[in-house]
Design an enzyme around this catalytic site. Structure first.
Site, PDB file in Angstrom:
ATOM      1  N   ASP A 149       0.807  -1.213   0.000  1.00 54.29           N
ATOM      2  CA  ASP A 149       0.000   0.000   0.000  1.00 54.29           C
ATOM      3  C   ASP A 149       0.847   1.272   0.000  1.00 54.29           C
ATOM      4  OD1 ASP A 149      -2.948   1.171   0.893  1.00 54.29           O
ATOM      5  OD2 ASP A 149      -1.296   2.250   1.833  1.00 54.29           O
ATOM      6  N   VAL A 181      -5.205   2.392  -0.202  1.00 52.34           N
ATOM      7  CA  VAL A 181      -5.211   1.648  -1.473  1.00 52.34           C
ATOM      8  C   VAL A 181      -5.653   0.208  -1.241  1.00 52.34           C
ATOM      9  CG1 VAL A 181      -3.890   1.049  -3.520  1.00 52.34           C
ATOM     10  CG2 VAL A 181      -3.316   3.110  -2.248  1.00 52.34           C
ATOM     11  N   ASP A 182      -5.161  -0.416  -0.174  1.00 51.92           N
ATOM     12  CA  ASP A 182      -5.616  -1.768   0.163  1.00 51.92           C
ATOM     13  C   ASP A 182      -7.129  -1.790   0.371  1.00 51.92           C
ATOM     14  OD1 ASP A 182      -3.237  -3.169   0.056  1.00 51.92           O
ATOM     15  OD2 ASP A 182      -2.783  -2.928   2.176  1.00 51.92           O
ATOM     16  N   LEU A 183      -7.626  -0.827   1.140  1.00 50.49           N
ATOM     17  CA  LEU A 183      -9.048  -0.810   1.456  1.00 50.49           C
ATOM     18  C   LEU A 183      -9.891  -0.586   0.204  1.00 50.49           C
ATOM     19  CD1 LEU A 183      -8.859   1.313   4.730  1.00 50.49           C
ATOM     20  CD2 LEU A 183      -9.234  -1.158   4.560  1.00 50.49           C
ATOM     21  N   GLY A 186      -9.955  -3.645  -1.890  1.00 48.70           N
ATOM     22  CA  GLY A 186     -10.935  -4.583  -1.342  1.00 48.70           C
ATOM     23  C   GLY A 186     -12.353  -4.217  -1.726  1.00 48.70           C
TER      24      GLY A 186
END
Length: 409
Positions: A149, A181-183, A186
């Protein structure tokens, strides 16, 4: 009365770990899907060890469950399988045959070595929806690079527009306070999986989904990306200000900070009138938003001096009364004490096998006919291994015991 769940007919085999994949599968679990989380025997998801802080038991002692792990894994069933072993790989194939979705975030090509890639699992489940999450996608010159991220926030342009202006104290690039960015990956993956399931239900066809953190970061630049594409000029950092709207930023009151988000000329006029500066509403250099953007460097210090004359609560009370969007800057403790957050029931207490109860944030998705609920607590490592192998694969206690003895489970 049992309430129907939107995805109550869907089973997800989740081979992902850390955040982007687990955030996606937690969304699916919130919507009712049966999510089977596959973890490495002995250690499990990396985030189980990302503490302190940890969940605490009734006596206030730390358990082995890191708060980071708890944030992204509610409502799932944990099964431990060593996918590097031939017997473990066979178990995954059998579980995939009983699932609608496979979700994974391994490096490009890694699962193909184990016979667990899309083409291999499609052979045992032709209508399978298979979602891969990687840093850079399945093709291109960066495909085999590891993606994190923080790196993607930098490479994808987010940090170039986040942080204080270079010409002000503290200026420079800054990452977001959460793994944004990860969230968002997802979230995009959740949408893509549901779209693929709808297509499958209409056509009988499964498909492969290639999700990349960098793709998501570029997409979520939103107006900043559009500003560049339509002007040829790269946007810069504006700190807590807005590149296209003035005033839309933080201001220091006599006792703290507030945010003022005057999105149109009418709100700006009410803002300055509340501050006793009605002359600024019709000033030839500030009367319209384009003029205020053009002349921000001279206007903002005037507004800042005006705001200093009142307390935070005085400003919020006055601006709310005339419809000017404003609010305080809360720390996380303030957030959970906020009456609106409490009224919406965003914090739930869920029974937990080792902590007694854990506090979790409920899903923000509110569906009237197929509501989400608090779900079960994030599972202990391997908590459901025997249950799932018996229920879905018909394995006997003796078979399971033998696999445990070999270190497969």
């Amino acid at each position: 009365m049992t309430v129907a769940k939107a995805l109550g007919h869907i089973r997800v085999l989740d081979l992902s770990r850390v955040l982007a994949g687990p955030w996606c599968s937690q969304n699916l679990a919130d919507l009712g899907a049966d999510v089977i989380k596959i973890e490495r025997p002995g250690s499990g998801d990396d985030t189980r060890a990302w503490g302190p802080p940890y969940a605490r038991d009734a006596d206030g002692r730390d358990t082995s469950e890191a708060a980071y792990y708890l944030a992204a894994n509610r409502g799932k069933r944990s099964v431990t399988v060593d996918i590097a072993s031939a017997e473990g790989q066979q178990l995954i194939r059998e579980l995939a045959a009983q699932s609608d979705v496979v979700l994974e975030n391994y490096k490009v090509g890694q699962l193909k070595r184990y016979g667990l890639d899309y083409e291999s699992l499609k052979a045992v489940k032709p209508d399978l929806v298979y979602c891969s999450i990687t840093g850079f996608g399945q093709d291109g010159p960066y495909a085999h690079r590891a993606g994190y991220d923080f790196l993607i926030q930098g490479m994808g342009g987010l940090m170039s527009v986040t942080g204080e202006r270079d010409d002000l104290p503290g200026g420079g690039p800054q990452k977001a306070g959460v793994a944004l960015v990860d969230l968002m990956t997802g979230m995009y993956s959740t949408i893509a999986i549901q779209a693929a399931l709808m297509h499958r239900d209409r056509s009988g066809e499964g498909q492969y989904i290639d999700m990349a953190l960098l793709d998501v970061q570029v997409a979520m630049l939103a107006n900043m990306g559009s500003n560049y594409l339509n002007s040829g000029k790269a946007p810069k950092r504006w700190g807590n200000a807005h590149p296209n709207i003035v005033p839309y930023q933080t201001f220091a009151c006599s006792d703290g900070y507030i945010i003022v988000a005057a999105g149109n000329d009418g709100q700006y006029q009410k803002f300055v009138e509340a501050g006793g500066r009605a002359d600024l509403a019709t000033h030839e250099r500030y009367a319209s938003n384009p003029l205020r953007v053009q002349n921000r460097d001279e206007l903002v210090p005037i507004l800042a001096e005006m705001v200093k004359g009142k307390t935070r609560s005085e400003w919020i009370e006055q601006l709310e009364a005339v419809g000017v969007p404003c609010g305080p800057i809360n720390d996380i403790g303030d957030v959970y004490q906020n009456p609106q957050v409490q009224a919406r029931g965003l914090v739930t207490e869920t029974p937990h096998p080792s902590a007694g109860k854990v506090k979790l944030v409920r899903s923000p998705m509110r569906l009237s006919g197929t509501p989400t609920d608090g779900g079960s607590a994030p599972p202990l490592l391997g908590q459901h291994t025997e249950e799932v192998l018996r229920e879905l694969l018909g394995r006997s206690p003796e078979d399971i015991g033998a696999l445990k003895g070999k270190g497969v489970l």
